[in-house]
Design an enzyme around this catalytic site. Structure first.
Site, PDB file in Angstrom:
ATOM      1  N   GLU A 139       0.872  -1.175   0.000  1.00 63.17           N
ATOM      2  CA  GLU A 139       0.000   0.000   0.000  1.00 63.17           C
ATOM      3  C   GLU A 139       0.910   1.226   0.000  1.00 63.17           C
ATOM      4  O   GLU A 139       1.064   1.920   1.000  1.00 63.17           O
ATOM      5  CB  GLU A 139      -0.947   0.012   1.192  1.00 63.17           C
ATOM      6  CG  GLU A 139      -2.027   1.071   1.022  1.00 63.17           C
ATOM      7  CD  GLU A 139      -2.936   1.210   2.237  1.00 63.17           C
ATOM      8  OE1 GLU A 139      -3.963   1.895   2.103  1.00 63.17           O
ATOM      9  OE2 GLU A 139      -2.634   0.664   3.302  1.00 63.17           O
ATOM     10  N   HIS A 226      -9.912   0.191  -0.158  1.00 63.67           N
ATOM     11  CA  HIS A 226     -10.856   0.792   0.805  1.00 63.67           C
ATOM     12  C   HIS A 226     -11.729   1.872   0.157  1.00 63.67           C
ATOM     13  O   HIS A 226     -11.490   3.076   0.268  1.00 63.67           O
ATOM     14  CB  HIS A 226     -10.196   1.289   2.086  1.00 63.67           C
ATOM     15  CG  HIS A 226      -8.917   2.064   1.975  1.00 63.67           C
ATOM     16  ND1 HIS A 226      -8.743   3.147   1.147  1.00 63.67           N
ATOM     17  CD2 HIS A 226      -7.740   1.928   2.636  1.00 63.67           C
ATOM     18  CE1 HIS A 226      -7.539   3.638   1.295  1.00 63.67           C
ATOM     19  NE2 HIS A 226      -6.911   2.913   2.193  1.00 63.67           N
ATOM     20  N   ARG A 237     -22.300  15.101 -10.667  1.00 65.93           N
ATOM     21  CA  ARG A 237     -21.694  15.391 -11.968  1.00 65.93           C
ATOM     22  C   ARG A 237     -20.273  14.855 -12.063  1.00 65.93           C
ATOM     23  O   ARG A 237     -19.623  15.027 -13.087  1.00 65.93           O
ATOM     24  CB  ARG A 237     -21.702  16.906 -12.231  1.00 65.93           C
ATOM     25  CG  ARG A 237     -23.084  17.465 -12.541  1.00 65.93           C
ATOM     26  CD  ARG A 237     -23.003  18.904 -13.022  1.00 65.93           C
ATOM     27  NE  ARG A 237     -22.473  19.788 -11.986  1.00 65.93           N
ATOM     28  CZ  ARG A 237     -23.232  20.378 -11.057  1.00 65.93           C
ATOM     29  NH1 ARG A 237     -24.530  20.154 -11.036  1.00 65.93           N
ATOM     30  NH2 ARG A 237     -22.690  21.176 -10.170  1.00 65.93           N
ATOM     31  N   ASP A 283      -8.049  -3.230   7.412  1.00 66.61           N
ATOM     32  CA  ASP A 283      -7.093  -2.119   7.401  1.00 66.61           C
ATOM     33  C   ASP A 283      -6.596  -1.871   8.826  1.00 66.61           C
ATOM     34  O   ASP A 283      -6.269  -0.739   9.209  1.00 66.61           O
ATOM     35  CB  ASP A 283      -7.717  -0.850   6.813  1.00 66.61           C
ATOM     36  CG  ASP A 283      -6.678   0.188   6.404  1.00 66.61           C
ATOM     37  OD1 ASP A 283      -5.495  -0.179   6.268  1.00 66.61           O
ATOM     38  OD2 ASP A 283      -7.037   1.369   6.232  1.00 66.61           O
TER      39      ASP A 283
END
Length: 390
Positions: A139, A226, A237, A283
């Site tokens: 990560e 995650h 939008r 996590d």
């Protein structure tokens, strides 16, 4: 929450409600032999074994038996961080194993290339002796500085081919997952490089919009790290990477169901948006299973208050103190059905890293990992089988 090995001998667990592969089977039994699942059925048509366990005697009426939980994204527990070497990994894994996580990927936070290469090599070595370790997850360091979370910003870098190759080669085929911000220079090429090496590329800690996320998935990325956290959210939008991932059947969405990273309504939303493609991850950092106080997450100082970890310098959420059994209860409390919630702890994370032919199910021939829970979804007993065949 006792943990037992099924690696040798035979064991029958009966009178359980088995939740596995999208179904719930009443009054079921399963037979383990020498670390693998040998047979399954219902009623009393099971042959005797070295050990016979009546699930209701341990977990009460309504006892549930599931495959062992698989965590593809966690950083530690019991006061120990996965980044701190073999002893720390084993300490943290013991804590999570008691909470049902029979197999786990070791997630490593951003560090120097030298330190990360050393860490993934240590994990590769550890896998030869500790069968519950599935490999490593990088990560970082290939993350967007604007979405650093609990990663040290001075150590972040663009994914140059040589740096990516060095880390993959140091893992000797055991790097399972690499989180990357695809918009970084060379990001899409790095995704192709990671996937070509046999690892899963994950989009995360990113400033990507929906178009860039879709390009990453077309390049081979197959996990959203995650979901919602450390990325752009959903705007009417500007749908962002979450909706791009939910719309792509090739992508598994990680979710941290601790009611901190995601509110309960959002936990339910992720499952509704991507049925059978959610992986409930922890996590978890070192404070999981431990007390509030000061901890280090790689090069970042963290303080845990009321079970919530935040970085000392920016106040960003810094991992969790979650275990997967709690994630199961939080998901069900949020309105997720028991069957899809269990799938998100077992089959789906196993599939995300290419191991769903050996773990994540109670089918014949699979590794004999199982979790027995009571009707309140508390872990009553855990069984861990033998090593994977590859």
């Amino acid at each position: 929450m006792s943990v037992h090995s099924t690696e040798t001998g035979s064991l029958v667990i009966h009178s359980a409600r088995i939740v596995d592969r999208g179904e719930l089977v009443e009054d079921a039994w399963v037979r383990f032999e020498d670390g693998r699942i040998a047979a399954r059925g219902t009623g009393s048509a099971w042959a005797t074994a070295d050990e016979v366990v009546d699930a209701t005697e341990i977990a009460g009426v309504g006892a549930l038996l599931t495959p062992g939980f698989v965590d593809i994204h966690g950083h530690g527990g019991a006061g120990a961080a996965f980044d701190d070497g073999v002893d720390a990994i084993r300490t943290a894994r013991a804590l999570h194993r008691a909470h049902g996580t029979t197999r786990a990927v070791v997630s490593l936070v951003t560090a120097s290339l030298d330190d990360l290469a050393r860490s993934v090599s240590e994990v590769a070595d550890l896998m030869t002796t500790d069968a519950d370790i599935l490999g490593s997850h990088l990560e970082g360091p290939f993350l967007d500085p604007g979405h650093q979370g609990a990663h040290e910003p001075t150590l972040l870098r663009a994914p140059a081919p040589a740096g990516v190759a060095r880390l993959l080669e140091a893992g000797r085929g055991t790097v399972r997952q690499v989180t990357i911000a695809p918009e970084l220079p060379g990001g899409l090429d790095a995704i192709r490089q990671i996937v070509a090496a046999g690892a899963a590329a994950a989009v995360g800690h990113t400033d990507a919009d929906a178009e860039m996320a879709a390009a990453a998935f077309d390049a081979g990325a197959s996990i959203l790290t995650h979901a919602f956290n450390a990325m752009n959210g959903i705007h009417h939008r500007a749908p962002g990477p979450v909706l791009a991932a939910a719309a792509d059947p090739r992508v598994v969405l990680e979710a941290i169901a601790d009611n901190v990273h995601l509110a309960p309504h959002v936990i339910k939303l992720v499952f509704d948006a991507a049925p059978d493609r959610v992986a409930l991850v922890t996590d978890a950092m070192a404070a999981a299973g431990g007390a509030d106080g000061h901890y280090d997450l790689g090069a970042v100082s963290v303080t845990v208050t009321d079970g919530i970890a935040r970085t000392d310098d920016t106040g960003s959420i810094a991992g969790s103190t979650l275990t997967q059994d709690v994630a199961l209860r939080r998901a069900v409390q949020a309105g997720v059905g028991l069957i899809p919630a269990v799938r998100a702890l077992t089959e789906t994370p196993a599939r995300a890293i290419g191991l769903d032919d050996e773990i994540g199910s109670l089918r014949n021939g699979f590794v004999a990992d199982a979790v027995l829970l009571d009707e309140q979804l508390n872990v009553a007993r855990v069984w861990v089988g033998g090593p994977l065949s590859r």
